[in-house]
Design an enzyme around this catalytic site. Structure first.
Site, PDB file in Angstrom:
ATOM      1  N   HIS A  28       3.988 -18.203   5.332  1.00  0.00           N
ATOM      2  CA  HIS A  28       3.310 -17.552   4.204  1.00  0.00           C
ATOM      3  C   HIS A  28       4.284 -16.684   3.415  1.00  0.00           C
ATOM      4  CE1 HIS A  28      -0.208 -15.470   2.270  1.00  0.00           C
ATOM      5  NE2 HIS A  28       0.694 -14.504   2.169  1.00  0.00           N
ATOM      6  N   GLU A  29       4.979 -15.805   4.096  1.00  0.00           N
ATOM      7  CA  GLU A  29       5.901 -14.895   3.408  1.00  0.00           C
ATOM      8  C   GLU A  29       7.060 -15.659   2.764  1.00  0.00           C
ATOM      9  OE1 GLU A  29       4.883 -12.064   2.813  1.00  0.00           O
ATOM     10  OE2 GLU A  29       3.269 -12.063   4.274  1.00  0.00           O
ATOM     11  N   HIS A  60      -4.257  -2.077   1.453  1.00  0.00           N
ATOM     12  CA  HIS A  60      -4.127  -2.985   0.320  1.00  0.00           C
ATOM     13  C   HIS A  60      -4.697  -2.390  -0.958  1.00  0.00           C
ATOM     14  CE1 HIS A  60      -3.114  -5.998   3.236  1.00  0.00           C
ATOM     15  NE2 HIS A  60      -2.947  -6.899   2.296  1.00  0.00           N
ATOM     16  N   ILE A  61      -5.840  -1.757  -0.860  1.00  0.00           N
ATOM     17  CA  ILE A  61      -6.503  -1.284  -2.075  1.00  0.00           C
ATOM     18  C   ILE A  61      -6.325   0.214  -2.309  1.00  0.00           C
ATOM     19  CG2 ILE A  61      -8.197  -3.147  -1.878  1.00  0.00           C
ATOM     20  CD1 ILE A  61     -10.305  -1.043  -1.157  1.00  0.00           C
ATOM     21  N   PHE A  62      -5.902   0.965  -1.289  1.00  0.00           N
ATOM     22  CA  PHE A  62      -5.736   2.402  -1.480  1.00  0.00           C
ATOM     23  C   PHE A  62      -4.274   2.855  -1.447  1.00  0.00           C
ATOM     24  CE2 PHE A  62     -10.119   2.203   0.395  1.00  0.00           C
ATOM     25  CZ  PHE A  62     -10.774   2.508  -0.792  1.00  0.00           C
ATOM     26  N   ALA A  63      -3.380   1.967  -1.029  1.00  0.00           N
ATOM     27  CA  ALA A  63      -1.961   2.323  -1.026  1.00  0.00           C
ATOM     28  C   ALA A  63      -1.100   1.156  -1.497  1.00  0.00           C
ATOM     29  CB  ALA A  63      -1.522   2.760   0.368  1.00  0.00           C
ATOM     30  N   GLY A  64      -1.746   0.101  -1.994  1.00  0.00           N
ATOM     31  CA  GLY A  64      -1.014  -1.078  -2.430  1.00  0.00           C
ATOM     32  C   GLY A  64      -1.438  -1.516  -3.814  1.00  0.00           C
ATOM     33  N   TYR A  81      -3.605  -4.061  -4.556  1.00  0.00           N
ATOM     34  CA  TYR A  81      -4.768  -4.943  -4.556  1.00  0.00           C
ATOM     35  C   TYR A  81      -6.081  -4.260  -4.924  1.00  0.00           C
ATOM     36  CZ  TYR A  81      -2.067  -8.799  -2.630  1.00  0.00           C
ATOM     37  OH  TYR A  81      -1.158  -9.821  -2.458  1.00  0.00           O
ATOM     38  N   GLU A 105      -0.580 -15.537  -4.831  1.00  0.00           N
ATOM     39  CA  GLU A 105      -0.689 -16.027  -3.459  1.00  0.00           C
ATOM     40  C   GLU A 105      -0.669 -17.552  -3.360  1.00  0.00           C
ATOM     41  OE1 GLU A 105      -0.585 -14.252  -0.761  1.00  0.00           O
ATOM     42  OE2 GLU A 105      -0.676 -12.278  -1.716  1.00  0.00           O
TER      43      GLU A 105
END
Length: 795
Positions: A575-576, A707-711, A713, A605
């Site tokens: 994936h990466e 993902h949504i609070f520190a990234g 997304y 993605e």
């Protein structure tokens, strides 16, 4: 992207989840689209020098006008003294010693990851910002609506900041210390302030608008048009059109959001590190595989238990991914599973590490920001730069939820019956810490596959060899070790060179594979180090080469054994690598839309999830599945069972991803800060439609939803499912061509490289997909791959 990305973070059902238990263990894919270093690697060695004979960083100023000369000098002799323009911050910074001796401000070809310390951050960042302030002022005074007088100097400013900030921010994720945190926290407001000044520059904004309104607009390439449109849109979203008082309020919000996100991330890491359970009784570790026990004993040794060993212990259990998952899937001691599970889902939700208040404040400020910009909610702000709209994203999530629900109910009924047949006392009341354990037992019974027993067949060296062979067949590239060419931040980090079919270097990448819970963020991600760019051409002809890094968190080698991987960890690496390929194989020379830059977030993605499919391709799997001791290949029978097990509990895994995506959108569309519903009320409400077993009342997974609070997304987690539709359909092109026909695969792979991987953000992702596939995407391949198509048809 990442997504980790995906930076990064972020996450595909089969890779990230593997169980129904967690939000972001393996695939916290994060891919940052603003990271870039000013380097042009000089060569790809055929005979590599030992690292001890190389300088810590090669003496070449990345932003110097004499950069090309410097590279030529490096080729001829590493000792030759090279003339280059001095970094002008030296003349304006009071403490000369801090500048002269600062590796962040010295010239280098590859970042001096091994030399940078916390003490370099404050003077390094401040010296750079002072220099960039001067350059921005000069650009604003002399700006003209032309490419050489606007876009090129702007790209240089952005890249120079990314050089220094990219290094320190990366080190914080892989080599965290309190001193480094403190230094970053102190200079981050100054960095954000400069970015706001840059993003809100009226002269630059007006110049871009002038380009679009000029008669020459029609003559611009599609990539350049995309850059202009994106810059105008980003400027508006950065507050350039706001009145002075509103802009000041906007800027305060941005500063506070940056601070809160950083604190959220640090709390997650600290809460994860805080939990350690020492086990001395062998009864408590019954069922746990020997590979895990070896790693747990190794952890115990690092904690001061010098005589710890795999057979007799003691063993230390932590909440990092490999440790947590091993306990959840294999520990027969139910009370141990319960204790570890509860510790995991309540991380960062109490005491000084409590993220609850931070989440509330982040959501409140994001809503205020959206209102200032004229939007109804933050999700609309997020969608302004994506393929989807809020309505389209919600529509897709609901369609997939409907297709998955019945299958998930059947999954749970089957699991209950199986555990009952095995005489489990908890069979009629399975709890969250039972699901993974009994799922693994059911998988073993149903497909005669024991994932832990397969580990010896997936050693990291063999997996990487097979992955590189696949890349050669599909995309015509050669990947060679280049260890020692570039400084690294840990001795386990590998460095590679990618060459094209002619033997010329195309790109470089770092790979940091192992878990280090005391200093390294959990999850897996890819990030850019430097993007391909014509502006930074070393010779005025060839573009600057791209460099990436991939970071995973799998079990490290134990003793003389190599790192032995689960099949899910194999998928994670693929994936990466998919993210990295899109960054490294781009043929786009406009730096602002090269590689992963400029691609709408809900399309990034595609390559990563596309690459996962090759883990089930027979020839590929057989090339990597070799017993690390005997060299024995995985049997044909086991391969067929792995293929059959691909859709095992697919409905349940799909729902888990859909829960994350749906709660993300709900929080950014319907949540009212200070209203009647708390963030946990929304989580529970969404779970009623997306989880067969509702979450525990004390579940606080939101407090670790980085993902949504520190990234990147926020109001964008749906992107995983959106892109999964694209990636499954893209792989179906290879199925149509014939997966057993190497010539057809090679031809289709070349087409994939020339479109999906080559065009970057220089073309709209839907247009790129149509150019590859010959039509618009269909959800049929995704549903077929997941074994959910019959459910959808009947619905």
């Amino acid at each position: 992207m990442k997504s980790p990305r995906t930076s990064a973070i972020h996450l595909p059902n089969r890779v990230l989840l593997g169980t129904l238990l967690m939000a972001n263990v393996f695939m916290a894919t994060r891919i940052s689209l603003s990271r870039s270093l000013l380097i042009q690697p000089p060569y790809c060695p055929f005979s590599l020098t030992s690292p001890k004979h190389l300088p810590k960083s090669r003496p070449c100023p990345l932003w110097s006008t004499s950069f090309s000369l410097c590279l030529q000098s490096l080729k001829s002799t590493s000792r030759r003294r090279v003339s280059f323009r001095s970094f002008s911050a030296v003349a304006t910074t009071p403490n000369m010693a801090e500048i002269v001796d600062n590796p962040l401000l010295k010239g280098f070809v590859f970042p001096p990851f091994d030399a940078v310390e916390a003490g370099h951050v404050r003077p390094g960042v401040r010296g750079l910002l002072k220099e960039l302030e001067s350059e921005l002022g000069e650009l604003e005074r002399q700006v003209e609506p032309t490419w050489p007088k606007l876009v090129e100097p702007l790209e240089k400013i952005v890249d120079r900041l990314a050089v220094v900030w990219g290094i320190v921010n990366h080190l914080k994720t892989v080599k965290d210390t309190p001193e480094l945190r403190s230094a970053i926290e102190e200079v981050q407001p100054e960095k954000v302030e400069f970015e706001l000044k840059l993003g809100q520059s009226k002269p630059i904004y007006n110049a871009f608008k002038a380009i679009k309104e000029s008669p020459d607009w029609k003559t611009l390439s599609q990539a350049r048009k995309r850059i202009v449109d994106a810059q105008i849109k980003e400027a508006v979203l950065s507050g350039v059109s706001l009145e002075l008082d509103k802009r000041e309020e906007f800027n305060k919000i941005q500063q506070e959001l940056a601070k809160l996100s950083q604190k959220f991330d640090e709390n997650v890491l600290d809460a994860t590190k805080k939990f350690e359970k020492l086990i001395t009784d062998k009864k408590d570790i019954e069922g746990l595989p020997s590979t895990f026990l070896g790693s747990a004993a190794q952890t115990a040794v690092s904690k001061g238990h010098e005589n710890a060993n795999a057979e007799n212990g003691p063993w230390v259990i932590t909440l990092d991914g490999p440790s947590f998952m091993s306990v959840m899937q294999h520990a027969r001691n139910r009370s141990l599973r319960e204790e570890v599970y509860l510790a995991y889902v309540t991380r960062a939700s109490s005491g000084e590490l409590d993220n609850t208040g931070i989440i509330d404040q982040i959501l409140k400020l994001r809503l205020e920001k959206a209102k200032l910009l004229g939007y109804n909610n933050y999700a609309e702000v997020s969608m302004a730069t994506k393929m989807a709209t809020v309505e389209k994203a919600e529509e897709l999530l609901e369609k997939l939820r409907s297709a998955s629900w019945t299958a998930a109910i059947s999954d749970m009924d089957e699991l209950k019956q199986f555990s009952k047949d095995q005489g489990a006392p908890e069979a009629n009341d399975l709890s969250h810490w039972d699901i993974s354990f009994w799922s693994e037992r059911l998988r073993e019974s149903k497909y005669e596959i024991n994932e832990e027993e397969l580990r010896p067949y997936f050693s990291l060296p063999k997996v990487m060899d097979g992955l590189f062979s696949l890349a050669k067949m599909l995309f015509g590239i050669h990947i060679e070790p280049a260890d020692g060419l570039a400084p690294v931040w840990n001795n386990d980090v590998r460095f590679y060179c990618i060459k094209d079919s002619s033997g010329s270097p195309t790109a470089y990448f770092y790979f940091d594979p192992y878990s280090r819970p005391s200093e390294k963020r959990g999850g897996a991600w890819m990030d850019e180090v430097v993007a391909r760019s014509r502006v930074f051409s070393p010779d005025g002809v060839s573009a600057r080469l791209p460099v990436a890094h991939m970071v995973c968190n799998q079990m490290p080698p134990v003793g003389d054994k190599p790192s032995l991987m689960t099949f899910r960890e194999v998928e994670t690496v693929f994936h990466e690598f998919g993210h990295a390929l899109q960054h490294m194989l781009t043929k786009q020379d406009e730096g602002l839309v090269a590689g992963i830059r400029g691609i709408e977030w809900d399309a990034v993605e595609l390559p990563s999830q596309f690459m996962e499919n090759w883990c089930y391709h027979r020839d590929t799997l057989m090339s990597i599945a070799k017993h690390y001791e005997t060299g024995e290949s995985l049997s044909e029978d086991i391969y067929k069972k792995l293929l059959a097990a691909r859709t095992f509990r697919a409905g349940s895994l799909s729902l888990r991803q859909l829960k994350f995506a749906t709660v993300d959108l709900e929080l950014h569309t319907k949540y009212v800060p200070g209203g009647s519903e708390s963030i946990y009320d929304i989580d529970q409400r969404v779970s009623e439609r997306t989880q067969v077993i509702p979450p525990l009342p004390e579940d606080r997974f939101l407090c670790c939803f980085s993902h949504i609070f520190a990234g990147e997304y926020a109001a964008g987690y749906y992107s995983y499912k959106w892109a999964e539709v694209l990636s499954a359909d893209a792989f179906s092109a290879f199925e149509d061509a014939g997966l057993h026909d190497e010539k057809a695969i090679t031809e289709t792979g070349h087409k994939f490289r020339e479109t999906i991987l080559a065009l970057g953000g220089g073309k709209a992702p839907l247009e790129v997909f149509v150019e590859f596939r010959g039509r618009e995407p269909s959800p049929e391949p995704l549903l077929r791959h997941n074994g959910l198509l019959p459910v959808t048809a009947s619905t």
